[in-house]
Write a protein that holds these residues in place. Structure first.
Motif, short mmCIF file in Angstrom:
data_model
loop_
_atom_site.label_atom_id
_atom_site.label_comp_id
_atom_site.label_asym_id
_atom_site.label_seq_id
_atom_site.Cartn_x
_atom_site.Cartn_y
_atom_site.Cartn_z
N GLU A 96 14.22 38.52 23.27
CA GLU A 96 12.95 38.24 22.62
C GLU A 96 12.36 39.55 22.09
O GLU A 96 12.29 40.55 22.82
CB GLU A 96 11.97 37.59 23.60
CG GLU A 96 12.39 36.19 24.04
CD GLU A 96 11.40 35.58 25.02
OE1 GLU A 96 10.47 36.31 25.45
OE2 GLU A 96 11.55 34.40 25.35
N THR A 154 11.97 35.60 16.29
CA THR A 154 11.39 35.83 17.62
C THR A 154 12.41 36.48 18.56
O THR A 154 12.04 37.02 19.59
CB THR A 154 10.91 34.51 18.24
OG1 THR A 154 12.00 33.58 18.28
CG2 THR A 154 9.77 33.93 17.40
N THR A 155 13.70 36.39 18.20
CA THR A 155 14.74 37.03 19.00
C THR A 155 15.64 37.85 18.08
O THR A 155 15.68 37.64 16.87
CB THR A 155 15.61 36.00 19.75
OG1 THR A 155 16.33 35.22 18.80
CG2 THR A 155 14.76 35.12 20.65
#
Length: 302
Positions: free
Chosen positions: A44, A108-109
């Protein structure tokens, strides 16, 4: 299923393993460490902090947007590298452009290699990786080398081995840090090249350095022209051999004594006549009082 999809799935599985407090990995000897260290893992972005040792300080916005577009279409092809700080907390070692671009497109990652390293190892990895892989400007590269010397106590020979560069190349970069800060900024901003800087560094006087820098920018001088300018400066500092007189300008001349006497007789005073090397000069007529001054005025007016 393609190889890339398999890797991504594996990365997500390992990511879940890292989020399990009972399987917190802090060293290479911990259980499951072999499954994490050296493997690509989806992390993340919110769990990754920027590396304070990052040598790059300037990021070209246009280049960053181009990379973001590429990542949006193809994904992050080359994983970033991080080191584990604490449970689900990581610090970036290399790949800040990729991380920034991934954030720009809303990911997001991000795929990452996880390393377990102390601060010194992290600094070395960050500096060496950036020197080798990214388009740092010459001053940023020089500062990276200097940090390896100051903070890690690496010799130029040791740096040569670590970064795969000749020792002479490293020395040339380090010499740029002796330039006046204004000139260093000029190199970073692209007003002059490293070649210009290497020519200017042969002058120790910082004021002369900046004078030459301004000429390079204002007259758009090439590196060869700059080298000639520096050479001429050094030639001007060499002492003249004894007995060798400075050649007089072709426009200069000598005022004869009889010519001076003509002025003296006409004005009734000892007139001073001086001639410079370029042929220009001045005539000084002395007076003793206001009456004498008015007398000379009358002579001039006829």
């Amino acid at each position: 299923m393609t190889k890339a999809i398999k890797k991504q799935a594996l990365g997500r599985g390992l990511s879940a393993l890292l989020k399990d407090p009972e399987n917190d990995i802090t060293s290479v000897e911990d259980k499951n460490a072999d499954k994490v260290v050296g493997n690509i893992i989806e992390l993340e972005i919110s769990a990754i902090e920027i590396n304070p040792f990052q040598p790059r300080s300037n990021f070209n916005e246009e280049s960053l947007r181009e990379l973001a577009t590429s990542i949006k279409e193809l994904g992050v092809i080359q994983p970033i590298t991080v080191r584990k700080l604490d449970f689900n907390k990581y610090q970036l070692i290399s790949g800040e452009r990729r991380l920034r671009a991934s954030t720009l497109v809303g990911l997001t990652t991000v795929p990452a290699y996880i390393r377990i390293a102390n601060d010194n190892e992290s600094l070395v990895m960050a500096l060496v990786e950036n020197i080798q892989r990214h388009d740092l400007d010459p001053i940023e590269i020089a500062l990276s080398y200097q940090r390896l010397i100051d903070e890690i106590q690496l010799t130029q020979e040791q740096m040569s081995e670590r970064v795969g560069k000749k020792r002479s190349t490293i020395a040339n970069y380090l010499r740029l840090l002796k330039l006046d800060p204004i000139i260093q900024t000029g190199i970073r901003d692209g007003f002059i090249s490293m070649g210009h800087g290497r020519a200017i560094i042969n002058i120790e006087d910082l004021d002369i350095q900046t004078d030459i820098y301004q000429k390079i920018v204002s007259q758009n001088l090439s590196v060869r022209e700059t080298e000639t300018l520096v050479k001429n400066y050094h030639e001007s500092l060499k002492p003249k051999p004894e007995g060798e007189e400075k050649p007089k300008s072709a426009s200069s001349f000598v005022v004869k004594e009889t010519q001076k006497n003509t002025f003296n007789d006409y004005f009734g005073a000892k007139v001073d006549v001086k001639v410079a090397g370029n042929g220009k000069g001045k005539i000084t007529i002395p007076f003793n009082s206001e009456a004498d001054f008015n007398r000379i005025i009358k002579l001039i007016n006829g």
